[in-house]
Write a protein that holds these residues in place. Structure first.
Motif, PDB file in Angstrom:
ATOM      1  N   ARG A 158     -10.223 -14.574  11.816  1.00  0.00           N
ATOM      2  CA  ARG A 158      -9.666 -15.802  12.370  1.00  0.00           C
ATOM      3  C   ARG A 158     -10.631 -16.980  12.256  1.00  0.00           C
ATOM      4  O   ARG A 158     -10.270 -18.032  11.745  1.00  0.00           O
ATOM      5  CB  ARG A 158      -9.273 -15.581  13.840  1.00  0.00           C
ATOM      6  CG  ARG A 158      -8.158 -14.590  14.046  1.00  0.00           C
ATOM      7  CD  ARG A 158      -6.841 -15.108  13.472  1.00  0.00           C
ATOM      8  NE  ARG A 158      -6.185 -16.023  14.386  1.00  0.00           N
ATOM      9  CZ  ARG A 158      -5.307 -16.950  14.010  1.00  0.00           C
ATOM     10  NH1 ARG A 158      -5.020 -17.102  12.735  1.00  0.00           N
ATOM     11  NH2 ARG A 158      -4.733 -17.739  14.895  1.00  0.00           N
ATOM     12  N   ALA A 159     -11.850 -16.821  12.733  1.00  0.00           N
ATOM     13  CA  ALA A 159     -12.806 -17.929  12.690  1.00  0.00           C
ATOM     14  C   ALA A 159     -13.430 -18.113  11.315  1.00  0.00           C
ATOM     15  O   ALA A 159     -13.939 -19.191  11.006  1.00  0.00           O
ATOM     16  CB  ALA A 159     -13.901 -17.715  13.731  1.00  0.00           C
ATOM     17  N   ARG A 170     -14.215 -23.631  14.919  1.00  0.00           N
ATOM     18  CA  ARG A 170     -12.973 -23.017  15.370  1.00  0.00           C
ATOM     19  C   ARG A 170     -13.197 -22.312  16.707  1.00  0.00           C
ATOM     20  O   ARG A 170     -14.163 -21.572  16.863  1.00  0.00           O
ATOM     21  CB  ARG A 170     -12.468 -22.020  14.318  1.00  0.00           C
ATOM     22  CG  ARG A 170     -11.907 -22.719  13.083  1.00  0.00           C
ATOM     23  CD  ARG A 170     -11.752 -21.780  11.908  1.00  0.00           C
ATOM     24  NE  ARG A 170     -13.046 -21.424  11.336  1.00  0.00           N
ATOM     25  CZ  ARG A 170     -13.731 -22.196  10.490  1.00  0.00           C
ATOM     26  NH1 ARG A 170     -13.252 -23.372  10.143  1.00  0.00           N
ATOM     27  NH2 ARG A 170     -14.882 -21.802   9.997  1.00  0.00           N
ATOM     28  N   VAL A 172     -11.677 -19.546  19.163  1.00  0.00           N
ATOM     29  CA  VAL A 172     -10.749 -18.411  19.131  1.00  0.00           C
ATOM     30  C   VAL A 172     -10.562 -17.879  20.549  1.00  0.00           C
ATOM     31  O   VAL A 172     -11.525 -17.469  21.197  1.00  0.00           O
ATOM     32  CB  VAL A 172     -11.262 -17.286  18.205  1.00  0.00           C
ATOM     33  CG1 VAL A 172     -10.237 -16.148  18.138  1.00  0.00           C
ATOM     34  CG2 VAL A 172     -11.549 -17.824  16.801  1.00  0.00           C
ATOM     35  N   SER A 195     -10.753 -26.688  15.609  1.00  0.00           N
ATOM     36  CA  SER A 195      -9.428 -26.080  15.716  1.00  0.00           C
ATOM     37  C   SER A 195      -9.443 -25.031  16.817  1.00  0.00           C
ATOM     38  O   SER A 195     -10.472 -24.407  17.073  1.00  0.00           O
ATOM     39  CB  SER A 195      -9.035 -25.424  14.393  1.00  0.00           C
ATOM     40  OG  SER A 195      -9.075 -26.347  13.326  1.00  0.00           O
ATOM     41  N   ALA A 196      -8.289 -24.809  17.451  1.00  0.00           N
ATOM     42  CA  ALA A 196      -8.143 -23.766  18.462  1.00  0.00           C
ATOM     43  C   ALA A 196      -7.070 -22.792  17.991  1.00  0.00           C
ATOM     44  O   ALA A 196      -6.017 -23.194  17.496  1.00  0.00           O
ATOM     45  CB  ALA A 196      -7.770 -24.364  19.814  1.00  0.00           C
ATOM     46  N   MET A 197      -7.357 -21.489  18.124  1.00  0.00           N
ATOM     47  CA  MET A 197      -6.411 -20.463  17.678  1.00  0.00           C
ATOM     48  C   MET A 197      -6.503 -19.260  18.595  1.00  0.00           C
ATOM     49  O   MET A 197      -7.492 -19.068  19.304  1.00  0.00           O
ATOM     50  CB  MET A 197      -6.718 -20.059  16.231  1.00  0.00           C
ATOM     51  CG  MET A 197      -8.118 -19.488  16.033  1.00  0.00           C
ATOM     52  SD  MET A 197      -8.524 -19.236  14.290  1.00  0.00           S
ATOM     53  CE  MET A 197      -8.757 -20.956  13.781  1.00  0.00           C
ATOM     54  N   GLY A 198      -5.462 -18.466  18.592  1.00  0.00           N
ATOM     55  CA  GLY A 198      -5.431 -17.282  19.432  1.00  0.00           C
ATOM     56  C   GLY A 198      -5.612 -16.007  18.633  1.00  0.00           C
ATOM     57  O   GLY A 198      -5.461 -15.984  17.405  1.00  0.00           O
ATOM     58  N   LEU A 199      -5.938 -14.918  19.352  1.00  0.00           N
ATOM     59  CA  LEU A 199      -6.081 -13.603  18.720  1.00  0.00           C
ATOM     60  C   LEU A 199      -5.581 -12.540  19.689  1.00  0.00           C
ATOM     61  O   LEU A 199      -6.169 -12.315  20.746  1.00  0.00           O
ATOM     62  CB  LEU A 199      -7.544 -13.328  18.354  1.00  0.00           C
ATOM     63  CG  LEU A 199      -7.833 -11.886  17.906  1.00  0.00           C
ATOM     64  CD1 LEU A 199      -7.072 -11.548  16.632  1.00  0.00           C
ATOM     65  CD2 LEU A 199      -9.319 -11.659  17.698  1.00  0.00           C
ATOM     66  N   TYR A 204      -1.566  -7.340  15.285  1.00  0.00           N
ATOM     67  CA  TYR A 204      -1.936  -7.065  13.896  1.00  0.00           C
ATOM     68  C   TYR A 204      -1.505  -5.652  13.491  1.00  0.00           C
ATOM     69  O   TYR A 204      -1.160  -5.414  12.330  1.00  0.00           O
ATOM     70  CB  TYR A 204      -3.434  -7.238  13.697  1.00  0.00           C
ATOM     71  CG  TYR A 204      -3.836  -8.676  13.501  1.00  0.00           C
ATOM     72  CD1 TYR A 204      -3.897  -9.238  12.229  1.00  0.00           C
ATOM     73  CD2 TYR A 204      -4.144  -9.484  14.583  1.00  0.00           C
ATOM     74  CE1 TYR A 204      -4.247 -10.562  12.044  1.00  0.00           C
ATOM     75  CE2 TYR A 204      -4.491 -10.804  14.416  1.00  0.00           C
ATOM     76  CZ  TYR A 204      -4.545 -11.349  13.140  1.00  0.00           C
ATOM     77  OH  TYR A 204      -4.881 -12.662  12.970  1.00  0.00           O
TER      78      TYR A 204
END
Length: 332
Positions: A158-159, A170, A172, A195-199, A204
């Motif tokens: 992700r990152a 980023r 996460v 940027s901001a993102m989820g995990l 998955y």
């Protein structure tokens, strides 16, 4: 008060486990029969494996905050009651279905089970089992799927971290174990060009299994190479499941907490100048006094011991030792 309820001690009752595959076989499991109530240890009847499934003798199972949440009804996945928690485990293969070719009886494996790992055995789809490489102990292997796969997915996938990363960073989001769901001010994303993102690692397994499998294989490889060295802070017996949950709730957990086998049986064998020591986990049923003699005579290889002791259960406290050519069986 909720923490006290989770910590209620349960009677530690030894239950006899019946030998033989499929129907008629019984094992112990931690069951959540009612949300927000202490778990109970019950004797469960095993079922036959389907063609694509594998029966695993569970040696260690991870204790995760998500297990506590699901038993409270506060997790995003809500299995039907009653259910057995436990998302990750390690053990040895007992039996394989007719369509399984990836693992065989006796293989050391780790599994990502969804919710049924806190038990003496687990039936699981062969696709969610990975063989443990040589040099990685079962105990350490059980720590890898949730914590380390989450970290590696966050950092590598992700990152996409790389040396010198600073500009266009980023963020996460991996969880809220602190209890508070944090917010990210949108103006900081703008000003810092980040940027901001989820995990959510479990998705998955369903949505992009090749990535999930590759990352888990990487975790095993990193552990084999010594690049990661899991710290195990506590190992609980299965009947201490409520104590283990309370240990996590009260933030006493340092490193990883696990459920593991209650005790170890050591058999010492001496033959000429060669000394062999084999550790075997104690179980509960009948013991064959002919086994040490056959081992000493070379009729049985010590590498077969894990499989043999799935059927030769030992009533504790008991041990067997071989002194030169004599056998001694002692029961407390």
């Amino acid at each position: 008060m909720a923490a006290v309820a989770w910590g209620r001690c349960l009677p530690r009752v030894w239950l006899r486990r019946r030998a033989g595959p499929g129907c008629g076989r019984h094992y112990r499991a931690a069951l959540c029969a009612e949300l927000k109530q202490p778990l109970a240890i019950e004797e469960v009847a095993s079922r036959p494996v389907r063609p694509h499934e594998v029966r695993v003798d569970v040696h260690f199972c991870g204790v995760n905050f998500a297990d506590i949440l699901v038993c409270r009804g506060q997790y995003q996945e809500k299995p039907q009651l009653p259910f057995t928690p436990g998302m990750e485990f390690s053990g040895t293969v007992l039996e394989t279905g007719t369509d399984v070719s990836t693992v065989k009886e006796g293989d050391r494996v780790i599994g990502v089970s969804g919710f049924n790992g806190m038990a003496e055995e687990c039936i699981i789809d062969h696709k969610t089992l990975w063989q443990i490489p040589e040099g990685v102990p079962l105990r350490e292997a059980a720590t890898l799927p949730v914590s380390y796969v989450t970290a590696i997915l966050a950092l590598e996938h992700r990152a996409c971290t790389r040396p010198g990363l600073a500009w266009e960073g980023r963020i996460v989001v991996v969880g809220f174990a602190g209890g508070t769901i944090a917010s990210v001010p949108a103006n900081l994303l703008l000003l810092k060009n980040v940027s901001a993102m989820g995990l959510y690692w479990g998705r998955y397994k369903e949505q992009n299994f090749p990535i999930f499998s590759r990352i888990l294989s990487s975790a095993l490889q990193y552990c084999q190479q010594g690049r990661i060295q899991p710290h195990i802070g506590a190992v609980f017996k299965l009947e201490e499941v409520n104590d283990a949950f309370l240990h996590v709730i009260q933030r006493k957990s340092m490193g990883k907490s696990l459920f593991g086998r209650p005790s170890v049986l050591t058999i010492s064998l001496k033959k000429e100048s060669m000394q062999l020591r084999v550790n075997v986990f104690i179980r509960y049923s009948r013991f064959s006094p002919a086994l040490p003699r056959r081992l000493a005579a070379g009729e049985i290889s010590p590498t077969h011991l894990p499989l043999l002791f799935h059927q030769l259960w030992v009533c504790p406290p008991a041990y067997t030792s071989l002194n030169n050519s004599s056998e001694v069986l002692t029961k407390g």
